[in-house]
Design a protein around this motif. Structure first.
Motif: not given
Ligand SMILES: NC(=O)c1ccc[n+]([C@@H]2O[C@H](COP(=O)([O-])OP(=O)(O)OC[C@H]3O[C@@H](n4cnc5c(N)ncnc54)[C@H](OP(=O)(O)O)[C@@H]3O)[C@@H](O)[C@H]2O)c1
Length: 226
Positions: A81-87, A89-91, A139-140
């Motif tokens: 699980c990685e926590m990051s906003s969509i902005n 987060m890398s592809s 989101s991921a």
């Protein structure tokens, strides 16, 4: 016949605890992870496994096939699980969550079929409330767990002639090393402890073999972390 179990993600957190409990219950356990464990037990096989790699999954099953005729319990647990906003987060990060949590599951099931014991094999999947509800900044993880649930619902129907049990667990937050890696400030006191999670897991494993739990959601009294 000796009861055999596979636990993916056996090196840490829930996987480590479930492996210990299954060994206490008398299972032979094939634990799979990239880093391995310190468990020393006559009935424990610590097998290198990277679920994101199809080759690694094939090797995992090649290794265990000499030690078992069939898998009675498959604990589908490995996950990240990685926590990051969509902005932010890398592809690549997004794809990595899907590769481990969803494609990794596909790899494990694709090569499980020869080990299925008709009317016996029980698949217990450690999903998450994140397979049912969207949370901000994961989101991921959300996408990977919703995807995993869809995959499981599909193969349950595809393999209906095997009369297997599919139990999907949807726990809320649990205080495991997963959270150390995320660096968030959520209160651990509002998370389930590993022991509390294990009380549910042990209950499910001890239930009569005619019972499955298609949707089992459980979380801390204080509710969802948001
Ligand atoms: N903790 C929570 O709040 C919570 C809540 C709901 C659901 N869950 C789910 O519970 C499961 C276990 O999480 P945890 O909390 O116990 O986390 P954890 O302590 O970080 O353990 C994760 C396990 O997954 C394994 N893993 C990760 N990537 C892998 C890969 N590519 N191949 C094989 N194994 C891999 C890790 O082993 P290696 O690094 O050694 O490979 C480790 O053993 C996950 O699916 C998670 O989504 C956790």
């Amino acid at each position: 016949m000796q009861k055999c179990a596979i636990v993916t993600g056996s090196s840490s957190g829930l996987g480590l605890a479930m492996t210990g409990s299954l060994l206490d219950m008398g299972f032979t356990v094939f634990g799979g992870s990239r880093t391995g464990t310190d468990i020393e037990h006559d009935s424990f096989y610590d097998v290198e496994l990277d679920v994101s790699s199809e080759e690694s999954v094939i090797e995992f099953y090649e290794t265990i096939k000499d030690f078992t005729d069939g898998i009675h319990l498959f604990v589908n647990n490995a996950g990240i699980c990685e926590m990051s906003s969509i902005n932010e987060m890398s592809s690549d990060q997004f794809q990595n969550s899907l590769l481990t949590n969803t494609v990794g599951m596909f790899h494990m099931f694709k090569y499980l079929e020869p080990f299925i014991v008709k009317k016996e094999t029980h698949v217990v999947s450690i999903l998450s409330t994140a397979a049912q509800y969207g949370y901000p900044n994961v989101s991921a993880y959300n996408a990977s767990k919703f995807g995993a649930l869809g995959f499981l619902q599909s193969i349950k129907k595809e393999w209906k002639d095997q009369h297997m049990r599919f139990t999907n667990l949807f726990p809320g937050a649990i205080d495991t090393p997963l959270w150390d890696k995320m660096g968030t400030s959520f209160s651990r006191e509002k998370m389930l402890s590993v022991d509390e999670f294990m009380s549910v897991f042990d209950f499910i494993i001890s239930a009569p073999h005619t019972i499955q739990f298609p949707e089992f959601t459980f979380l801390h009294r204080e509710g969802f972390l948001e």
